[in-house]
Design an enzyme around this catalytic site. Sequence first.
Site, mmCIF file in Angstrom:
data_model
loop_
_atom_site.group_PDB
_atom_site.id
_atom_site.type_symbol
_atom_site.label_atom_id
_atom_site.label_comp_id
_atom_site.label_asym_id
_atom_site.label_seq_id
_atom_site.Cartn_x
_atom_site.Cartn_y
_atom_site.Cartn_z
ATOM 1 C CG ASP A 510 -1.952 0.884 1.131
ATOM 2 O OD1 ASP A 510 -2.255 1.799 0.207
ATOM 3 O OD2 ASP A 510 -2.810 0.967 2.027
ATOM 4 N N GLY A 552 -5.026 3.441 -8.095
ATOM 5 C CA GLY A 552 -5.326 3.819 -9.461
ATOM 6 C C GLY A 552 -4.531 4.912 -9.947
ATOM 7 C CG ASP A 573 -9.552 2.979 1.355
ATOM 8 O OD1 ASP A 573 -8.738 2.835 0.405
ATOM 9 O OD2 ASP A 573 -9.024 2.818 2.584
HETATM 10 C C1 GLA Z 1 -5.621 2.452 2.901
HETATM 11 C C2 GLA Z 1 -5.959 1.272 2.021
HETATM 12 C C3 GLA Z 1 -6.883 0.179 2.754
HETATM 13 C C4 GLA Z 1 -6.307 -0.204 3.869
HETATM 14 C C5 GLA Z 1 -5.754 0.899 4.598
HETATM 15 C C6 GLA Z 1 -4.785 0.525 6.136
HETATM 16 O O1 GLA Z 1 -6.469 3.194 3.434
HETATM 17 O O2 GLA Z 1 -6.692 1.774 0.986
HETATM 18 O O3 GLA Z 1 -7.487 -0.852 1.897
HETATM 19 O O4 GLA Z 1 -5.315 -1.286 3.614
HETATM 20 O O5 GLA Z 1 -5.047 1.505 4.117
HETATM 21 O O6 GLA Z 1 -4.302 1.506 6.752
#
Ligand code: GLA
Length: 756
Positions: A510, A552, A573
Amino acid sequence: MGLKYLSTVVVLATALTLTAQNLPLRQIPIDQGWLFNPTDDPSFSGIRVDEKNWKPISVEKDWDSQGHKGLIGFAWYRLKFVLPKALRNEDKLKEGMFLVVGKVDDGDQVFLNGEFVGQNGKTFNPGSKPPADFRTGQWQLERIYKLAMNDPRLKWGSENVLAVRVANPSGPGGMYGGGQHIRVVGMSNILDFQAQSAPFTFYGSELVKKFDLLNTSSKFSVQGTLNIDVVGIMSGKKIINNTRTIDIAPGEKMPINVQLGIKDEACKISYHIAFKDGDSYEFKEESPYILTPPVSNMPKINGATTFGARPGKPFMFTVPVSGERPMTITASGLPKSLAINSQTGIITGITPALGTYKILIKATNARGEATRELEIISGDRLALTPPMGWNSWNCWGLSVDEEKVVASARTFVEKGLRDHGWSYINIDDGWEIVGSSPDPKRDSDGNILVNNKFPNMKRLGDRLHDLGLKFGIYSSPGPLTCGGYTGSYEYEQNDANSYAEWGVDYLKYDWCSYGRVAKDSSLAELKKPYEVMRDALGKVNRDIVLSLCQYGMGKVWEWGDSVGGQLWRTTYDITDTWNSMSTIGFSQVENAPFAKPGAWNDPDMLVLGWVGWGPNLHPTRLTPDEQYTHMSLWCLLSAPLLLGCDLTRLDPFTLNLLTNDEVLAINQDKMGRQATQKVIDGSIQVWVKELHDGGKAIGIFNLGETTTEYEVNLESIGIAGNKTIRDIWRQRDLSQLQSKHRTRIAPHGVTLLKVI
Ligand code: GLA
């Protein structure tokens, strides 16, 4: 009938009069007239601030959509409003008032007339100083601050200045909805209306819901009338309408029982309470309805028909078989380096040399036998069909721990999800040491340390593998994860080695704080951290699926495959609302040509079942029809299917939604095509996915607010000839295919078909 209808009208009319008489002023909106400053200055909390350069902003939507895209850090909102004295007189319960600041992405500190009120929904006493750090992952939380009517921070009858400092460490930011207002605490606030958390249960021919109305006050009785109104959504039929008196003594509860016959449509249920003190409360929900026929006792081999692995690496694949146990599962044609456990169907060993191995699986139980071919493709590509599993984020957020993960894994087995192809159990953020903690984050060799919620990762990996499940983990290429935990930056190889040692099969990687490391937003910089991790994973003796999470950026679908990703998030998200799910799902258009076996667009995880992004969970706010849409659309899109719910609380409806093998087969189709949007006609959209057997899956979605009849012209979407048409949710063949197909679709609902 006539009489019943008449009494309803009378009751409603009484309630309305009551409301009109006793409700002169219980609530004032504070959702308009806000000013915004995209910088940070502690003096902005004050009463007198030069607002010359402040710009009007809507608090209904994030700042990114209002000219401040990508704003990371701190910014301020201010509002001036008059607090009418009359509101003070409405405090009949002497409980004070709520200052509702709504939703804030990510953290908020609230000041009223220069004084600190609270942060992230927690009210502080008058005179308190704001704590230094108020970042939070609680972007879902509605911020509600409770103040007594004589709180010194309030100015009655004159102008008040409300200032909100917002922190946004990543992603979109700002105040974004939640209906900012001030309201007097009334009977509706001391009554705990527990309908939302009570599941519907299917008892034979009845759908039943039992819950309590709990009076949480130790001083006041709750009195009024409760009206329950139930209407069929497709049929429009009135099913129940009754009104009863409620009179609940302090600390007592009143049980409510809603009983409907089993329906093949959702029903809209409205609960309306008119309280004696003039307050009112309304809760609306829709009842579940099950379309999928029960899973048969006969053996049935489900899930993917192809599985990819890299030569020479440890191999594990569990053959998903539904049906009564005991069951014997055998595999003929297995290469010598692999063996199947005939009781569990788990195939293990070492992946053979490059090549395609056609295996014949046979499952036998007391009721009969089933056979099916499985292709094991030894090559470079993993995740030849979209990964299916569970991830901890949408349910537990940062409050995840080993026991919660193991409980989910056990449920996969006990509730039979594994038998339908669900296989990954993925820990998201929150297993590492918090970045701000004084404790060491790594050992002297640079190996990452775990926090005390995950005492032994190797043991956890073994527990999952023993159940025939795969083990997933999460990290960030930056120094910190999105939740502020330790990331992999400059320790990528150490981390890849640790993952391999623990038996990890999947890594979600991430971006988050890597934004601070990247030199710029060029394609090369966007790709770099993923290439580094791909190379690190390439050096360990394990197949580890790499899931790119960077929302993206830079059209990741065009290059995600080339940097070693098997899947990549395409958006920010998701959350459990129609707006979020449908906006994300129906925008997966441009990326469709890039989906193929081992390369998947990821519109984020499923928001079905009990979700919450933290310790307190709630049932998804999607209606049953929206949930059918969510599953249908994600399957058509060949999206990874990662459940984000507390599996121990799976109700029969959700379980049914997740175990329809014909729906899942559309997702797991080995050709790996993503559906494309063929028709947009008013609120109707038609999406078509091509399948390897020459068939086509068709989703006809109703994005509108009313039940709609729609006729799809099949020829115009490329379907012609003498074919059969099947309702996939009901697993039922429909009449012979005509050139046009007419269907009736619930609001936000779907008709999912397969033609062949
Ligand atoms: C981001 C990701 C989520 C999750 C959080 C964890 O927001 O997009 O899916 O993994 O981090 O902190």
